[in-house]
Design an enzyme around this catalytic site. Sequence first.
Site, PDB file in Angstrom:
ATOM      1  N   SER A  58      34.761  36.203  34.368  1.00 24.61           N
ATOM      2  CA  SER A  58      35.685  37.171  34.976  1.00 24.61           C
ATOM      3  C   SER A  58      36.506  37.859  33.893  1.00 24.61           C
ATOM      4  O   SER A  58      36.746  39.069  33.957  1.00 24.61           O
ATOM      5  CB  SER A  58      36.638  36.463  35.940  1.00 24.61           C
ATOM      6  OG  SER A  58      36.037  36.269  37.198  1.00 24.61           O
TER       7      SER A  58
ATOM      8  N   LYS B 125      46.133  31.523  42.188  1.00 23.19           N
ATOM      9  CA  LYS B 125      45.091  31.272  43.203  1.00 23.19           C
ATOM     10  C   LYS B 125      45.611  31.763  44.536  1.00 23.19           C
ATOM     11  O   LYS B 125      46.822  31.832  44.749  1.00 23.19           O
ATOM     12  CB  LYS B 125      44.820  29.771  43.290  1.00 23.19           C
ATOM     13  CG  LYS B 125      43.488  29.422  43.879  1.00 23.19           C
ATOM     14  CD  LYS B 125      42.396  29.453  42.830  1.00 23.19           C
ATOM     15  CE  LYS B 125      41.040  29.210  43.411  1.00 23.19           C
ATOM     16  NZ  LYS B 125      40.049  28.990  42.350  1.00 23.19           N
TER      17      LYS B 125
ATOM     18  N   GLY C 111      36.619  35.643  43.569  1.00 23.58           N
ATOM     19  CA  GLY C 111      36.133  34.833  44.681  1.00 23.58           C
ATOM     20  C   GLY C 111      36.374  33.348  44.498  1.00 23.58           C
ATOM     21  O   GLY C 111      36.791  32.879  43.444  1.00 23.58           O
ATOM     22  N   ASP C 112      36.115  32.618  45.541  1.00 25.56           N
ATOM     23  CA  ASP C 112      36.081  31.150  45.550  1.00 25.56           C
ATOM     24  C   ASP C 112      35.314  30.810  46.835  1.00 25.56           C
ATOM     25  O   ASP C 112      34.579  31.679  47.351  1.00 25.56           O
ATOM     26  CB  ASP C 112      37.513  30.571  45.529  1.00 25.56           C
ATOM     27  CG  ASP C 112      37.566  29.088  45.164  1.00 25.56           C
ATOM     28  OD1 ASP C 112      37.546  28.760  43.966  1.00 25.56           O
ATOM     29  OD2 ASP C 112      37.607  28.225  46.076  1.00 25.56           O
TER      30      ASP C 112
ATOM     31  N   LYS D 221      45.412  34.906  37.062  1.00 19.43           N
ATOM     32  CA  LYS D 221      43.968  35.054  37.270  1.00 19.43           C
ATOM     33  C   LYS D 221      43.464  33.844  38.022  1.00 19.43           C
ATOM     34  O   LYS D 221      43.751  32.705  37.646  1.00 19.43           O
ATOM     35  CB  LYS D 221      43.248  35.151  35.908  1.00 19.43           C
ATOM     36  CG  LYS D 221      41.750  35.363  36.056  1.00 19.43           C
ATOM     37  CD  LYS D 221      41.411  36.817  36.275  1.00 19.43           C
ATOM     38  CE  LYS D 221      40.014  37.039  36.828  1.00 19.43           C
ATOM     39  NZ  LYS D 221      39.931  36.953  38.325  1.00 19.43           N
TER      40      LYS D 221
ATOM     41  N   GLN E   9      43.994  25.985  37.615  1.00 12.16           N
ATOM     42  CA  GLN E   9      43.566  27.248  37.014  1.00 12.16           C
ATOM     43  C   GLN E   9      44.337  27.557  35.726  1.00 12.16           C
ATOM     44  O   GLN E   9      43.786  28.150  34.802  1.00 12.16           O
ATOM     45  CB  GLN E   9      43.755  28.371  38.034  1.00 12.16           C
ATOM     46  CG  GLN E   9      42.896  29.587  37.796  1.00 12.16           C
ATOM     47  CD  GLN E   9      41.485  29.452  38.343  1.00 12.16           C
ATOM     48  OE1 GLN E   9      41.298  28.996  39.466  1.00 12.16           O
ATOM     49  NE2 GLN E   9      40.499  29.824  37.553  1.00 12.16           N
TER      50      GLN E   9
ATOM     51  N   THR F 158      29.498  30.356  36.927  1.00 15.29           N
ATOM     52  CA  THR F 158      30.132  29.040  37.126  1.00 15.29           C
ATOM     53  C   THR F 158      29.069  27.938  37.063  1.00 15.29           C
ATOM     54  O   THR F 158      29.231  26.936  36.351  1.00 15.29           O
ATOM     55  CB  THR F 158      30.888  28.990  38.468  1.00 15.29           C
ATOM     56  OG1 THR F 158      31.676  30.177  38.598  1.00 15.29           O
ATOM     57  CG2 THR F 158      31.785  27.780  38.541  1.00 15.29           C
TER      58      THR F 158
ATOM     59  N   ASN G 175      27.428  29.322  45.869  1.00 11.00           N
ATOM     60  CA  ASN G 175      27.204  30.029  44.607  1.00 11.00           C
ATOM     61  C   ASN G 175      27.099  29.080  43.414  1.00 11.00           C
ATOM     62  O   ASN G 175      26.175  29.178  42.603  1.00 11.00           O
ATOM     63  CB  ASN G 175      28.346  31.048  44.415  1.00 11.00           C
ATOM     64  CG  ASN G 175      28.360  31.631  43.033  1.00 11.00           C
ATOM     65  OD1 ASN G 175      29.024  31.119  42.151  1.00 11.00           O
ATOM     66  ND2 ASN G 175      27.600  32.689  42.826  1.00 11.00           N
TER      67      ASN G 175
HETATM   68  N1  GLU Z   1      37.364  30.611  41.795  1.00 12.68           N
HETATM   69  C1  GLU Z   1      36.846  30.443  40.485  1.00 12.68           C
HETATM   70  C2  GLU Z   1      37.513  29.267  39.809  1.00 12.68           C
HETATM   71  O1  GLU Z   1      37.819  28.298  40.467  1.00 12.68           O
HETATM   72  C3  GLU Z   1      36.838  31.727  39.663  1.00 12.68           C
HETATM   73  C4  GLU Z   1      38.144  32.419  39.513  1.00 12.68           C
HETATM   74  C5  GLU Z   1      38.041  33.788  38.824  1.00 12.68           C
HETATM   75  O2  GLU Z   1      36.973  34.204  38.438  1.00 12.68           O
HETATM   76  O3  GLU Z   1      39.109  34.387  38.674  1.00 12.68           O
HETATM   77  O4  GLU Z   1      37.713  29.224  38.618  1.00 12.68           O
END
Ligand code: GLU
Length: 460
Positions: free
Chosen positions: A392, A140, A179-180, A104, A125, A224, A255
């Site tokens: 998420s 990622k 997203g990111d 994830k 992550q 976030t 965001n």
């Molecule tokens: N990109 C976000 C993070 O850095 C969210 C990742 C997600 O929701 O899977 O955690």
Amino acid sequence: MSTPLTPHTRDDDAGARLIEPLYQEILRRNVGETEFHQAVREVLETLGPVLTKRPELVDARIVERVCEPERQLIFRVPWSDDAGGIHVNRGFRVEFNSSLGPYKGGLRFHPSVNLGIVKFLGFEQIFKNALTGMPIGGGKGGSDFDPKGRSDAEVMRFCQSFMTELHRHLGEYTDVPAGDIGVGGREIGYLFGQYKRITNRYESGVLTGKGVGWGGAQARTEATGYGCVMFTDEMLRVRGQDLDRRRVVVSGSGNVALYATEKAQQLGATVVACSDSGGYVVDEKGIDLDLLKEIKETGRGRVADYAERRGRDAHFVAGRGPWEVPCDVALPCATQNELTAEDAAVLVRNGVQAVAEGANMPTTPEAVRVFQEAGVAFAPGKAANAGGVATSALEMQQNASRDSWTFAHTEERLAEIMRHIHDTSHETAARYGAPGNYVVGANIAGFELVAEAMLAQGLI
Ligand code: GLU
């Protein structure tokens, strides 16, 4: 050779002595991946006491295994622009660790993306996701595609080409992107549409950050930034303080920054500055969030436009970061290594009380030390920005049960999760002899959860 690690613990710590050779081996095997080295280093420097206390983790070579991704995918992404010109980008997905759940983590579309960046983000992550307490592993991905200045049709064609390759590696029980930077609701829509078309499955749980009308979770967009401010509030409470009437500086205006600003304002703070790659804007009366959202979310404009439209109340400073603006709370919400030791020294001199990372690794290791030595409450991204991925996971939960929750309920769950991450990090730091050090607490707590699962699952 690089500079040796600086463990957060005593020299006589047996575990800390084990870590330097492990780190040297990671440098040797991952040449040139500087951001990945930095992320690994920041975690390893804190793990000495766990390895001292738990020799079975050393025997099972958990650290070596955790630092090696389970799978790394690199692929070609060809697409055509509106004029018919052909472009070739590179796509990545690093499936880092699945001991707690399906891989994830988000996708980043930005010209700076390379394997080292994706590995740093994937590594962070793993522990971030573990800290949420939700059943999600770490991964990622992304591409060096630059969406800036591209039409919707071009972005759609790029997303379709990207997903045409990536779809074979995804699945709601396998790997679930989101997203990111450079990937928001529009891109998730195009990616989901292509996945659905290729697989002939309406597999809602394969991507998160979807539109609320077609399987997305309420509050995911806000999560976030909201979560980062909730974490800051928890840190301040431990010190008998709160956010009411505090001056806050946020970096970025994407965001995370927008919704960190929104939550900070809801809690009574005044957000006096934000930024983008062109410079920063100061608005002493407080950022007008409706105007900023209109410029950024709808118009995909710049903070310079905000200053112009806001008139006399705001002014724009080109080519500089916002850290010279005096504040009580600093929230770096832009990108990695955006806050240096010099910036940290200025913030400390101006009396900053708390710093929480809304972005991933925005504070350099030297800057983190400056804050810690000055007694500033500092929250690392893997704790403070975990609200996005946690929501998420709530989206996946709703998709699995074909349910959808209200905004209020989802936000309440988010608040509970952020409190849990705060308390776990705080208690773990104290238990391992580093009271108040959220870097130590978050790293060790996240690592122990992953290590436990890996031990239980055999040699994986
Ligand atoms: N990109 C976000 C993070 O850095 C969210 C990742 C997600 O929701 O899977 O955690």
